[in-house]
Structures are given as structure tokens and as C-alpha cells.
Design an enzyme around this catalytic site. Structure first.
Site: not given
Length: 565
Positions: A202, A207, A267, A136, A413
Site C-alpha cells: 500500500e 491506510r 488497488t 461505486q 453473511c
């Protein structure tokens, strides 16, 4: 329970990993203790989506290839010297080499494939053989901080949506979305912070329950009627996690002639095999079919995505502000014959790109001490150093009040080129003078202004047509390595899936030393400066002006920049 195969041990339910706290070191210095703690923090059960399987977020985004590799990475980091660098290849520690004290301590390459073979089919075959891992973005680069990591970016997007479509006032308006995983789980809190109510669909009840426990979603509903009643029966923004399938709920709203004010989706559509539940399937059936017939799962998932995208297009036609939130669902629908799938825009070109032009993006830091007070002190330091930004101050106040820390205390931030190095140097000074109990690490998402090439997300619709040019994240990684970031990563496929993105990450440790100050000054200037450079090169006037103001040396543009008033 453990499960081993050619992939090594991918599942170990007996393990609970948490990062050490305090000032006692397991490694030989803070420069190696920092990646050790952040790797472990990625797998903290309060942080990761499926920690026993090494999955941090985003479908199958892992922190290490298998448990054997995890153990070996930990072992190496504990013995690594300050003139050595560990190389990690798709979650596997493959070499330790002599470098120097200002070089990165870890260099990571995850999920990279030669372009012709850069697809899920080839990746999955290699993954089954234990030869690769999907990293990822911040999973395999060890700087995931839980859903907070994307909250502010999502909040900024929803604020921009309100400004563009509703004169800046979200009161009484609601957002429809799908997905409450590691990334999508940020949506409900971000929406209510921006003044919207939200229904988030979901399919995995655990979750929804997790987001309820951590304060990211307000209520749970089991039916659409129940969810609609919840958002109608309140004067304040409220978020509802609706148990269901987005491919079922979105068309149902079209059928009922109910039009949300805003429609999006998070998703894990980028990974049709592991990330999206086909319409009409149970979670159990999907898990079983992934073992028996992967092609059938992918086919059914993509067909369901097409149904959802058609519904999103219908809702857009009826007046909903509709946007793709970067999971590549439009591409999947296009491949399934939805010819107009790209009729609704991605969130970056629609709302975020002006920020990228100034190098503004998801700056984040974590307190290695484990003490929340270290984060609160740095929050205050940000306010002191950036006194004239009420929007930023409001964000920091809301974050302190409403965001639960997951794992090591951390903060996200959005700040840009003119501020990142100043903040990093200030944090380093706070460590040096003892204001903070232990060092801070500063990193960012790979979703940033100069660190990603992703034609269906961050670089969609570039002014000069350079959407797919991936030289830029490679240069970003090389420059951060040369500048002395503590660890640097170069990934493929994050966010939008195999074949659709290349991106780089960096993390730098503020250990209070003078050497660290020199590295911080270089890295936290150069890193966002590559984003300004990339956008100026593409022709964006905001970026050119920022480059001029920050005195960047851009050889092909210097003459033009000198003429700007």
C-alpha cells in the site's frame, strides 16, 4: 476548510457525520429514517475513506454529489411521507413524487452514461461541471458497512483457493497483493481467517495505519525485507501492510526469484486517474499532477499497471496461484500492450460462480439502534435457522471475535435463495416482539448473482457468452422496485470503472410491521431468484437444479426443469 467550485462544495473539513442511534426518529417513519441513517453511516469517519470529501471507498466513490446535495437529501428524507418517493440522480436529489406505501422511499441512479460515451474521459468532464458523481457500488447506494462488507467474500475466495491448489490447507503459505483501501483493506483479515499469511503493498501510509487500528492488518513494514522476515518468523498466519508501490514490489519479487503461493491485487486500478499511484511518484506529486495534467497521470498509472501485471504473469508462470480480484487491472494492462494480460483468471469464474448459481452472495444487515447486541442476537438467529452449515457458523464465530464494527453495527453473511427471505422475516419478527432495540436494514453488495453485468469480473466467461448483456441488472432493479424494497439503486462503472459494468442494489427495512413482512417475503425471494434465473438461462446445471428445487417459474426452461430428478 471548505472548497467550492462548479461541482459545489466537495470538501468540508469542519464536518463530522455520524448516524443517529436509538429509537428517536428524525424522519417521519422508520422507512425514511433507515435511508437517512445509512446515508450518514456511509460518511462516518470510522467507515468512509475520505468523509470530508464525501468519498466512501473505491477511488472517488461518493455518497452524495456535494455537501449541498447531502444537506438537501437529509432535509427531504426528514419530511418525506410514506406515500412519496425521492429520486436521486448521481448523488443529487432531483424530485419527490407521489407513489404508495409499498413503493420504495428512494430510487437512485448513479454514474449512468449512454454506452458510446461511457468512459472515464467523458465522465470526468461531467464530474468537473458538477453534473455527475461516481457512486461505486455501495457508496452511492448508502449500504457500505466498512471493510467487513467484503471480508466474507474475500475469505470464501481464499478458502476456495486453498481447496483448489493446496488440498484445503493454507498453513505456511502466503499471499501477495496490493491495495488497502475500503475494499482491499479486507484482504489481510480474510487471508489470515482462511489460514494464509499476507503481504499487502500500500502506497498510502495512513491506510495501513487505519487497518492496523481497526484490526484488519497485524503489522506494518517499511521495506520488503522487513515484510518477508515478518511472515517467515511465525508459526501462525500473519498479515503485513508493506508501505510501497505494487508496481515496484511485485517485479522486485520476480527479480529476487521469490514466488508467493498466491498473487492478486486490489488497488483502485479501475480508476487510473484517482486510484493508482504511478511508479516513482510520491503521493504529493500525484495530487499535484491531477490538478495540472490529468492525461499524464492516466498515462503513467496505466504504464505502471502494465509493469505490475507482467510481474503477476511471471509469478504465475513460476507456480503462484494468480487471480484478478475484480479491479480491471488486466484490462488496463491489455490496453498498454500486455497481450496475455488475461492469462490469469478473475476470481468469480475461478472460485465464486457455483455460489452465484444458487443465489448465494453477500447478504448484509445493519442495526439501526447502534447496539452491537442486536447484531449478536441476529447472528444467533442465523445459526438457529441454518443449523446444518458448520462453515457458516464458523464464519459467524470468527466475525464476532475478529471483526471490529465500523459505524452502525453490521454483519455480512453469504446466504442464498433458500435462506434470505427466511432470515429477513425472522429479523422482522424480532423487531416486532422487542427482541431487537430498533429496526434492521438488509441489503447487499451490487456484486451478487443477479444484479451485475461486468464482463471482466462477475460475468466473465459466462457459459453462453452473455458476459456483456446488461438487461439482467436492469430487470433486477425493476423487480426490486415492484416488490417494495425500501430503496433501490442502479449504477454504472462500479468495481471495474467506466464502461465496464452495470449493476443494481436494494435495501429493505425490517420495521416489525406486517406490511414489512409482506415486502420482505417478496424482495428477499425475488432478488436472489433473479441470480438463479440469470445463471440457469446461461446454461449452468447447478442453477437449473436450484431453480427446480425452489420452484421458480422460468417459461423457456420449465419443461427442462420438470425433467430434472
Amino acid at each position: 476548510m471548505t472548497q467550492s467550485s462548479a461541482q459545489g462544495t466537495r470538501l468540508d473539513t469542519q464536518r463530522t457525520i455520524r448516524a443517529p442511534r436509538g429509537t428517536q426518529l428524525r424522519a417521519k417513519s422508520w422507512l425514511t429514517e433507515a435511508p437517512l441513517r445509512m446515508l450518514m453511516n456511509n460518511l462516518d469517519p470510522d467507515v468512509a475513506e475520505h468523509p470530508h470529501a464525501l468519498v466512501v471507498y473505491g477511488g472517488i466513490g461518493r455518497a452524495a454529489r456535494n455537501w449541498e446535495c447531502f444537506d438537501k437529501i437529509v432535509e427531504v428524507l426528514e419530511r418525506l411521507e410514506d406515500d412519496q418517493t425521492l429520486l436521486v440522480q448521481s448523488g443529487k436529489p432531483v424530485g419527490v413524487f407521489p407513489t404508495h406505501k409499498n413503493a420504495p422511499r428512494v430510487l437512485i441512479a448513479n454514474s449512468n452514461l449512454v454506452p458510446h460515451w461511457a468512459n472515464w474521459e467523458h465522465f470526468n468532464e461531467l464530474d468537473k461541471q458538477g453534473l455527475m458523481m461516481y457512486g461505486q457500488m455501495t457508496a452511492g447506494s448508502w449500504i457500505y458497512i466498512g471493510s467487513q462488507g467484503i471480508v466474507q467474500g474475500t475469505y470464501e475466495t481464499f478458502v476456495a483457493v486453498a481447496k483448489k491448489h493446496f488440498n484445503g490447507d493454507a498453513k505456511g503459505r502466503w499471499v501477495l497483493t496490493g491495495g488497502l483501501g475500503g475494499m482491499g483493506g479486507a484482504q489481510p483479515l480474510a487471508a489470515t481467517m482462511a489460514g494464509f499469511s499476507m503481504i499487502a503493498v500500500e502506497c498510502d501510509e495512513s491506510r495501513i495505519d487505519y487497518r492496523l487500528r481497526t484490526g484488519y492488518v497485524d503489522k506494518k513494514a517499511n521495506t520488503l525485507d522487513e515484510a518477508l522476515a515478518m511472515i517467515a518468523d511465525t508459526d501462525r498466519p500473519i498479515s503485513v501492510g508493506l508501505l510501497g508501490n505494487a508496481a515496484d514490489i511485485f517485479p522486485e519479487l520476480v527479480k529476487r526469484n521469490i514466488t508467493p503461493d498466491v498473487v492478486t491485487d486490489q488497488t483502485s486500478a479501475h480508476d487510473p486517474l484517482n486510484g493508482y499511484l504511478p511508479l516513482g511518484w510520491s503521493m504529493e506529486k500525484a495530487a499535484q499532477m491531477r490538478q495540472q495534467n490529468e492525461a499524464e497521470v492516466v498515462k503513467a498509472a496505466k504504464a505502471s499497471m502494465a509493469i505490475q501485471v507482467r510481474a503477476m504473469l511471471d509469478l504465475q508462470t513460476r507456480g503462484a496461484a494468480t487471480l484478478d480480484y475484480g479491479n480491471n487491472i488486466r484490462q488496463m494492462a491489455l490496453e498498454e500492450g500486455v497481450a496475455n494480460a488475461f492469462d490469469f483468471p478473475g476470481f468469480v469464474p475461478a472460485y465464486i460462480r457455483p455460489l452465484f448459481c444458487e443465489g448465494i452472495g453477500p447478504f448484509r444487515w445493519a442495526a439501526l439502534s447502534g447496539d452491537p447486541e442486536d447484531i449478536y442476537k441476529t447472528d444467533q438467529k442465523v445459526k438457529e435457522l441454518i443449523p446444518d452449515n458448520p462453515h457458516l457458523h464458523n464464519w459467524l464465530d470468527m466475525a464476532r471475535e475478529r471483526i471490529h464494527f465500523q459505524g452502525l453495527p453490521a454483519r455480512i453473511c453469504w446466504v442464498g435463495l433458500k435462506d434470505r427471505a427466511r432470515l429477513g422475516l425472522a429479523f422482522n419478527e424480532m423487531v416486532k416482539n422487542g427482541e431487537l432495540k430498533a429496526p434492521i436494514v438488509i441489503g447487499r453488495d451490487h456484486l451478487d448473482s443477479g444484479s451485475v453485468a461486468s464482463p471482466n469480473r462477475e460475468t466473465e466467461g459466462m457459459l453462453d457468452g452473455s458476459d456483456a448483456v446488461s438487461d439482467w441488472p436492469l430487470l433486477n432493479a425493476l423487480l426490486n422496485t415492484a416488490g417494495g424494497a425500501t430503496w433501490v439503486s442502479l449504477h454504472h462503472g462500479g468495481g471495474v470503472g467506466m464502461g465496464f459494468s452495470q449493476h443494481s442494489g436494494m435495501v429493505i427495512c425490517c420495521d416489525g410491521s406486517d406490511d414489512a413482512a409482506e415486502r420482505i417475503a417478496r424482495v428477499l425471494h425475488n432478488d436472489p431468484a433473479t441470480g438463479v434465473m440469470r445463471h440457469a438461462d446461461a446454461g449452468y446445471e447447478i442453477a437449473k437444479r436450484c431453480a427446480q428445487q425452489q420452484k421458480l417459474d422460468l417459461p423457456m426452461l420449465n419443461a427442462e426443469l420438470a425433467k430434472l430428478k
